[in-house]
Write an enzyme that holds these catalytic residues in place. Sequence first.
Site, PDB file in Angstrom:
ATOM      1  N   GLU A 167     -36.997   5.187   2.069  1.00 16.02           N
ATOM      2  CA  GLU A 167     -36.046   5.873   1.187  1.00 16.02           C
ATOM      3  C   GLU A 167     -35.484   7.131   1.850  1.00 16.02           C
ATOM      4  O   GLU A 167     -34.287   7.397   1.781  1.00 16.02           O
ATOM      5  CB  GLU A 167     -36.716   6.245  -0.134  1.00 16.02           C
ATOM      6  N   ASN A 187     -31.636   7.600   2.972  1.00 16.28           N
ATOM      7  CA  ASN A 187     -30.836   8.720   2.449  1.00 16.28           C
ATOM      8  C   ASN A 187     -30.090   9.429   3.571  1.00 16.28           C
ATOM      9  O   ASN A 187     -28.911   9.741   3.435  1.00 16.28           O
ATOM     10  CB  ASN A 187     -31.729   9.735   1.723  1.00 16.28           C
ATOM     11  N   ARG A 242     -25.564   1.633  -4.721  1.00 19.69           N
ATOM     12  CA  ARG A 242     -26.756   2.481  -4.582  1.00 19.69           C
ATOM     13  C   ARG A 242     -27.367   2.753  -5.950  1.00 19.69           C
ATOM     14  O   ARG A 242     -26.654   3.011  -6.905  1.00 19.69           O
ATOM     15  CB  ARG A 242     -26.373   3.816  -3.918  1.00 19.69           C
TER      16      ARG A 242
END
Length: 146
Positions: free
Chosen positions: A50, A54, A108
């Site tokens: 994650e 990002n 997303r």
Amino acid sequence: HIQRTENYMVMEFLSRSSNESFARTAVATFAAQLDPTLDEIGDIKTAVSEAVTNSIVHGYPNTLGKIVVKVRILEKNTLEISVRDWGCGIENIDKAREPMFTTGGEERSGMGFTIMESFTDRMRVKSKLGHGTTVVMQKRIAPRMR
């Protein structure tokens, strides 16, 4: 109380999506020396995935840039993972940490920070517009009975 570093590793790579699985696997392999359970390894991989995603998607939306992942093993079986980019930064960290908020388009989920928080014991986010973002996560690995 500053925790003593017992071991560490640092890696740097380009913000290509193909490097996300490399980063996740490398961190999990390094963390293996703490003898984590498969669930703990899964948590670590998810959190790293994650954080790196990002940086790739939000930090460098239209360009390639540098991502640095540092992993430290601290006393008390604690793993600390830092993911840093020098991308566009986050305008409002509190807003970015809200579930469902995203700047990455409708595909997303906006759950990145929420997921990172739920899979680690502690998470800090530092960011400066135009200068990038650093996410630092800690996870304590329960010692095994030998």
